[in-house]
Write a protein that holds these residues in place. Sequence first.
Motif, mmCIF file in Angstrom:
data_model
loop_
_atom_site.group_PDB
_atom_site.id
_atom_site.type_symbol
_atom_site.label_atom_id
_atom_site.label_comp_id
_atom_site.label_asym_id
_atom_site.label_seq_id
_atom_site.Cartn_x
_atom_site.Cartn_y
_atom_site.Cartn_z
ATOM 1 N N PRO A 225 80.446 10.360 42.874
ATOM 2 C CA PRO A 225 81.589 10.645 41.982
ATOM 3 C C PRO A 225 82.023 9.358 41.272
ATOM 4 O O PRO A 225 81.990 8.282 41.867
ATOM 5 N N ILE A 226 82.419 9.464 40.008
ATOM 6 C CA ILE A 226 82.848 8.261 39.266
ATOM 7 C C ILE A 226 84.107 8.548 38.452
ATOM 8 O O ILE A 226 84.518 9.690 38.279
ATOM 9 N N SER A 227 84.707 7.479 37.968
ATOM 10 C CA SER A 227 85.909 7.567 37.133
ATOM 11 C C SER A 227 85.496 7.835 35.691
ATOM 12 O O SER A 227 84.319 7.704 35.345
ATOM 13 N N TYR A 228 86.487 8.130 34.825
ATOM 14 C CA TYR A 228 86.087 8.290 33.418
ATOM 15 C C TYR A 228 85.829 6.946 32.754
ATOM 16 O O TYR A 228 85.103 6.873 31.777
ATOM 17 N N GLY A 229 86.388 5.868 33.330
ATOM 18 C CA GLY A 229 86.042 4.528 32.839
ATOM 19 C C GLY A 229 84.554 4.263 32.984
ATOM 20 O O GLY A 229 83.918 3.683 32.095
ATOM 21 N N ASP A 230 83.982 4.714 34.073
ATOM 22 C CA ASP A 230 82.540 4.545 34.296
ATOM 23 C C ASP A 230 81.713 5.617 33.588
ATOM 24 O O ASP A 230 80.534 5.401 33.298
ATOM 25 N N ALA A 231 82.297 6.789 33.340
ATOM 26 C CA ALA A 231 81.522 7.892 32.748
ATOM 27 C C ALA A 231 81.346 7.731 31.243
ATOM 28 O O ALA A 231 80.298 8.080 30.692
ATOM 29 N N GLN A 232 82.366 7.199 30.588
ATOM 30 C CA GLN A 232 82.322 7.162 29.120
ATOM 31 C C GLN A 232 81.101 6.413 28.566
ATOM 32 O O GLN A 232 80.422 6.935 27.676
ATOM 33 N N PRO A 233 80.772 5.199 29.078
ATOM 34 C CA PRO A 233 79.577 4.512 28.538
ATOM 35 C C PRO A 233 78.291 5.330 28.701
ATOM 36 O O PRO A 233 77.395 5.232 27.866
ATOM 37 N N LEU A 234 78.202 6.142 29.749
ATOM 38 C CA LEU A 234 77.004 6.973 29.942
ATOM 39 C C LEU A 234 76.995 8.112 28.932
ATOM 40 O O LEU A 234 75.984 8.379 28.278
ATOM 41 N N LEU A 235 78.134 8.805 28.819
ATOM 42 C CA LEU A 235 78.213 9.963 27.918
ATOM 43 C C LEU A 235 78.008 9.548 26.467
ATOM 44 O O LEU A 235 77.423 10.289 25.672
ATOM 45 N N GLU A 236 78.479 8.343 26.116
ATOM 46 C CA GLU A 236 78.333 7.832 24.741
ATOM 47 C C GLU A 236 76.872 7.691 24.330
ATOM 48 O O GLU A 236 76.559 7.728 23.148
ATOM 49 N N GLN A 237 76.016 7.492 25.314
ATOM 50 C CA GLN A 237 74.597 7.253 25.009
ATOM 51 C C GLN A 237 73.768 8.540 25.023
ATOM 52 O O GLN A 237 72.551 8.492 25.044
ATOM 53 N N LEU A 238 74.439 9.683 25.054
ATOM 54 C CA LEU A 238 73.704 10.953 24.983
ATOM 55 C C LEU A 238 73.582 11.391 23.535
ATOM 56 O O LEU A 238 74.505 11.217 22.742
ATOM 57 N N SER A 239 72.418 11.986 23.204
ATOM 58 C CA SER A 239 72.323 12.646 21.887
ATOM 59 C C SER A 239 71.945 14.098 22.154
ATOM 60 O O SER A 239 72.375 14.666 23.153
ATOM 61 N N GLY A 240 71.113 14.686 21.298
ATOM 62 C CA GLY A 240 70.832 16.109 21.473
ATOM 63 C C GLY A 240 71.994 16.917 20.916
ATOM 64 O O GLY A 240 72.871 16.374 20.241
ATOM 65 N N PRO A 241 72.019 18.240 21.187
ATOM 66 C CA PRO A 241 73.048 19.090 20.592
ATOM 67 C C PRO A 241 74.464 18.659 20.990
ATOM 68 O O PRO A 241 74.664 18.113 22.074
ATOM 69 N N VAL A 242 75.400 18.902 20.092
ATOM 70 C CA VAL A 242 76.814 18.681 20.412
ATOM 71 C C VAL A 242 77.231 19.755 21.419
ATOM 72 O O VAL A 242 76.849 20.920 21.294
ATOM 73 N N ALA A 243 77.987 19.346 22.431
ATOM 74 C CA ALA A 243 78.399 20.299 23.462
ATOM 75 C C ALA A 243 79.321 21.364 22.867
ATOM 76 O O ALA A 243 80.115 21.063 21.971
ATOM 77 N N PRO A 244 79.201 22.623 23.335
ATOM 78 C CA PRO A 244 80.101 23.671 22.855
ATOM 79 C C PRO A 244 81.558 23.277 23.105
ATOM 80 O O PRO A 244 81.847 22.479 23.995
ATOM 81 N N GLU A 245 82.449 23.860 22.343
ATOM 82 C CA GLU A 245 83.848 23.434 22.390
ATOM 83 C C GLU A 245 84.427 23.474 23.803
ATOM 84 O O GLU A 245 85.131 22.565 24.231
ATOM 85 N N SER A 246 84.113 24.543 24.547
ATOM 86 C CA SER A 246 84.706 24.678 25.879
ATOM 87 C C SER A 246 84.163 23.638 26.867
ATOM 88 O O SER A 246 84.669 23.504 27.964
ATOM 89 N N TRP A 247 83.128 22.940 26.487
ATOM 90 C CA TRP A 247 82.555 21.911 27.365
ATOM 91 C C TRP A 247 83.182 20.544 27.121
ATOM 92 O O TRP A 247 82.923 19.606 27.846
ATOM 93 N N ARG A 248 83.936 20.396 26.029
ATOM 94 C CA ARG A 248 84.391 19.059 25.640
ATOM 95 C C ARG A 248 85.621 18.650 26.440
ATOM 96 O O ARG A 248 86.538 19.444 26.624
ATOM 97 N N GLY A 249 85.619 17.402 26.881
ATOM 98 C CA GLY A 249 86.771 16.863 27.582
ATOM 99 C C GLY A 249 87.665 16.116 26.622
ATOM 100 O O GLY A 249 87.663 16.394 25.420
#
Length: 739
Positions: free
Chosen positions: A263-287
């Motif tokens: 488990p991680i904090s959002y401070g640690d999660a954001q740099p990982l999520l920023e480096q994802l590409s591919g389709p944009v997540a559906p609206e209900s998936w967005r934090g």
Amino acid sequence: MKVVSTVLLFFILGTVLQAQSSLATMNWESKLRSVPSQEKLREYVQKLSARPHHAGSPFGKENALWIQARLKEWGFQAQIETFEVLLPTPKVRLLELVGPKRFTAKLQEPAEPIDPTSSHLSEQLPVYNAYSIDGDVTAPLVYVNHGIPRDYEELDRRGISVKGAIVIARYGASWRGIKPKLAAEKGAVGCIIYSDPRDDGFFEGDVFPKGPYRNKDGAQRGSVMDMPIYPGDPLTPGIGATPNAKRLDLKEVTTLTKIPVLPISYGDAQPLLEQLSGPVAPESWRGALPITYHIGPGPAQVHLKLQFNWDLKTIYDVIGTIPGSVYPDEWIIRGNHHDAWVYGAQDPVSGVAAMLEEARGFGELLKQGWKPKRTILLCAWDAEEQALLGSTEWVETHADELKQKAVLYINSDSNGRGFFGAEGSHTLERFINGVVRDIEDPEKKIPVWKRSQLQRISDARTAEDRNELRQRFDLRIGALGSGSDYTAFLDHLGIASLNIGYGGEDGGGIYHSIYDDFYWYTTFSDKDFSYGKALAQTGATAVLRAADAEILPFDFSNFAETVRRYLEELKKLHQSQQEEIRERNKQLAEGVFAAIADPQEVSVPPPVSEEPPSINFAPLDNAVNQLSRSAEHYEQAVKKNTGKSLPDSKLRALNSKLIRTERVLVHPDGLPGRPWFKHMLYAPGQYTGYGVKTIPGVREAIERKKWKEAESEIIRAALVLEAEAKLIESAGNEFESTK
Ligand SMILES: [Zn+2]
């Protein structure tokens, strides 16, 4: 006079059970409710949360001994029972982004200067998920939203597989252990779970220390054991983890995760999520992070390395007893865990402190000459957080005796400011409603029952729901699955159980973090401990009323009515599946999916599925009808005999039947594929975790489209309900044969 008119009023309203409370019991009750003190609660919470006290820690043991000493001081017989359990702690935790950019996760919650306890870094258990396996994996990252079955269907529609990938899921929508379980089944090699600020961070309110919500570096520890298979010590399923118990080899254990999880904090999660590409997540998936959420896979490449100490550790349950003076072999059991992830001022200390004030209250009554008719047990469990170990091992160790003697179990876990809430066996719904009619809300000075009813009226979505809330004599209580120490009592042995607490006015984001401490609790939660006092009054009243009742407080009318609702829900579930699949097949035939798919994006049409056949619910219909008739018969029998006393032999026979009414609902073979779970009406969902399944064997067979299994589960559930109906009928007959 007041008492007489109360009795009459209750009689008219149909609550025959309260009518049996004698004047004497009512006097003891009001004395008992006058004992709990806000100052004492503050003292206990400060004392017990002063240092980290996770299971296996020196301060955890010290707390257990301190609780034992208090119980003895107040006149209980109190002992410590120890168990030797597998309790992994982290040795290596490494999470890094190895491409396209590099980043190493901090994995550390910083001390806050204003919060005096947050700085004991050396004693704090680091952020980790208990019962994750060891692992060292490097793989592309995929964002899977909450990581529940619906999310994987969405990924399938986009042609995205998690095979060979590390998934990142956000907390929420399921119990956390379900996320790695499902990810592994889909072929993922690692799992990261993070706290999105949308759910308990800045999106909800100011973050700690300015406000109560989770800050950038706050993370949620927690168990990821496959508890829907069985909770408790992984090495000793079904038996107590005593020193000489026969233990499984670690290799044989089925409840550890199949892939490493962190488990991680959002401070640690954001740099990982920023480096994802591919389709944009559906609206209900967005934090709520300030990024565009993409699904991947990659290009983010993640390296996750975890190693744990796989040690056996000693855990300490505290069991306090007041022997019953008339029915010593009928046990009223009350419990709350004492271990925390770190300081746990809220979870669990606010709950255990209330239970201690209940104990002090019973001590005061003992001094004044009161003796309970039934035996009272007050239990402070250890190692709840890792996998309900203290309560599960104790229940398994004493299973034979508990099957004979346990009348009911009342659990709490943690407490807050706000509204009363309860879940539990529906046979106890009327009982707990009766209890909270007599507890005053500290903020509004009205009964907490009334406040809860008015809150529900305000929240109700339909006129029909509001109407029911105004007309129905009792407030409904939810069913229990798993999630706290009632699990082994209810699900494994069939001991009628309740889970109680207050909350709803004190949100926050410190759950399972180092900031759940005395500073946070007294700054943002039940600051003056007035709801701690309300919980102590509630728990104490419930225990006393059950311990001293002439006729045990089980009621079957609400129970039968609720089981009928569950059956109707199952029929609707089956029907909606038929309609959904019929419609989807029609759209496939019409070419809907092919026509609307954007050729510049990947889109996979859903498969053609076979339309669900009809299912024969008749055995359950008949059983539920029989149950309703018996419940009605029992209620009439009690009503007719209100005010009269049954001869002692009749009373004993009646109560022993009443005790068995929950026991009859377990099936020795348990649920399909998970024999530890024996209750045929309540269980945690296999793919929701906490999420309760009512009539779970039937429900999960329908969800998994196993029609043959659904029909055989209908027959098994019908058989236990028929046995229940017969038992209730014969309990009712105990009254009639007295004439
Ligand atoms: Zn807890």
